[in-house]
Design an enzyme around this catalytic site. Sequence first.
Site, mmCIF file in Angstrom:
data_model
loop_
_atom_site.group_PDB
_atom_site.id
_atom_site.type_symbol
_atom_site.label_atom_id
_atom_site.label_comp_id
_atom_site.label_asym_id
_atom_site.label_seq_id
_atom_site.Cartn_x
_atom_site.Cartn_y
_atom_site.Cartn_z
ATOM 1 C CG HIS A 1 -0.358 0.257 2.509
ATOM 2 N ND1 HIS A 1 -0.017 -0.746 3.388
ATOM 3 C CD2 HIS A 1 -0.018 1.410 3.140
ATOM 4 C CE1 HIS A 1 0.496 -0.229 4.481
ATOM 5 N NE2 HIS A 1 0.519 1.091 4.362
ATOM 6 C CG ASP B 1 0.231 -4.142 2.891
ATOM 7 O OD1 ASP B 1 0.312 -3.525 1.810
ATOM 8 O OD2 ASP B 1 0.218 -3.568 3.992
ATOM 9 N N GLY C 1 3.248 6.421 8.040
ATOM 10 C CA GLY C 1 4.672 6.664 7.779
ATOM 11 C C GLY C 1 5.533 5.529 8.282
ATOM 12 C CG ASN C 2 5.849 3.917 12.269
ATOM 13 O OD1 ASN C 2 5.199 4.705 12.947
ATOM 14 N ND2 ASN C 2 7.144 3.702 12.487
ATOM 15 C CB SER C 3 3.165 1.796 6.029
ATOM 16 O OG SER C 3 1.936 1.959 6.676
ATOM 17 C CG LEU D 1 -8.716 -26.881 0.978
ATOM 18 C CD1 LEU D 1 -8.213 -28.121 0.227
ATOM 19 C CD2 LEU D 1 -8.270 -26.932 2.429
ATOM 20 N N GLY D 2 -10.706 -24.220 -1.121
ATOM 21 C CA GLY D 2 -12.144 -24.097 -1.363
ATOM 22 C C GLY D 2 -13.009 -24.486 -0.182
#
Length: 488
Positions: free
Chosen positions: A130, A160, A231-233, A288-289
């Site tokens: 992101h 992510d 900002g830490n992301s 797997l479903g």
Amino acid sequence: MPIITQSSVTQASIKMRRKHWLPRTTLALAMSMTALVGINVATISTAKAAVTTADFSDLVQQVTPGVARVNVTKTVSEAELAQAQTAELLRQFFGDRVRLPNRPATPAIEHAYGTAFFITPDGYMLTNHHVVEGADKITVTLNDRTELDATLIGSDERSDVAVLKVTGKQFPALPIGDSNTIRVGEPVLAIGSPFGFDYSASAGIVSAKSRSFSRETSVPFIQTDVALNPGNSGGPLFNQRGEVVGINSRIFSGTGGYMGLSFSIPMDAAMDIYEQLKTSGEVARAYLGIYPQDIDRNLAEAYNLSRPQGALLTRISPDSPAQKAGLKTGDIILKFNNTDIMRASDLLNMINRASPNETFRAQIQRDGKPLMINGIFSLAPSDIQAQGRDGQDNEVRLGLRLRDLTPDEQAELKTNDKAGIIVTAIDPTGLAARSGLMAGDMVTNLHQKPIANVTDFTSALSSLPKSGVVTIEVIRQGIPAIIGLRIE
């Protein structure tokens, strides 16, 4: 930094309590009660000492050169920015029923930032998807203020995780730790750029492990009380040995800021994603479903279990690997590949870490009797970039990413026929965004042609005129709509 709002997670209401001064008699009584219940003061003192002795000052100095600020430039529209801000404000008061009209978009430049860190001396770095999503240009700023252009090697929305590469050698790669060995209560450290304050360090403890947000992501998050903010992301989460055990990814908040709940991607999962993105540019996932749920005390008694454990299968997707292996609705998976399953999240985490075409072995309980099931995972449906050409070889770029419906989604729609395709991402400057299409829309018809899969969509694209307006039919949040798509 994605924010998990209070509205998205069921919570008990929190009431503020007033402070009251205790009279001396009450205080004396409280002290007497403390003596009666036998609280071990020495134990409390030892616990406090264990917390206060976590000194990260040397560690911060050691690992900071391996952390970098990520600077991102994106082309967005002023209308979209204003609309997003207005929508968020209105939702705080009126909830998710808010509907805002789409307006013509004028391209504008947006600057965003996050954090990344080196994992190899030759310039490979990890950050969040992101952070770099939709970026036109990415640069990284090192702690000595050196600024380098970065290339996006690959990015995976479900986990992510994104991989960057800068040109150069002998970068200070950070050591990678084993995230499986961290313990709840263990001190951890984060370094990042919260609100643009570069190289800010914050510390806390591991609050929990294997937190799952299965509808959004495919990793078992590490929960901490480390103060993380926008900002830490993409920044690293360290253990006391200076090893990276996680990538800081999101927070739970009702205000947009830190509220004591932060979540990081375990490095064992992140490194697996890194290897796939580096090698092929995409992530192949196992499928797997199944629809599993936790077992509570009542269900444990109903199914004659000694305690609440296992994952109860509430639905099996048709023609899925689970159905082919013989799994049925009502089965309880107690072990999966010789690993005990205590909760549904344990099973989902194992499936998310598996590879297509791998075999699996499930120990289940069916009708009160034990049974062993063997099967093979298949490849999960992947996103496909939608861009086509008309008969005149005139390229039509809509700025969409699309994928077919999964068997699970077909079952959820209570039909075995493919009813459409899902828009997974939108280029904010593309024709689709300008016409009002949104991520999450289900496209069912394009230019008077029914759409059952991405192949149908590609075929319909090839017949679009060079210019003019065509119709595209969608289902948005369960409501059908017809949108005029202007071809330019």
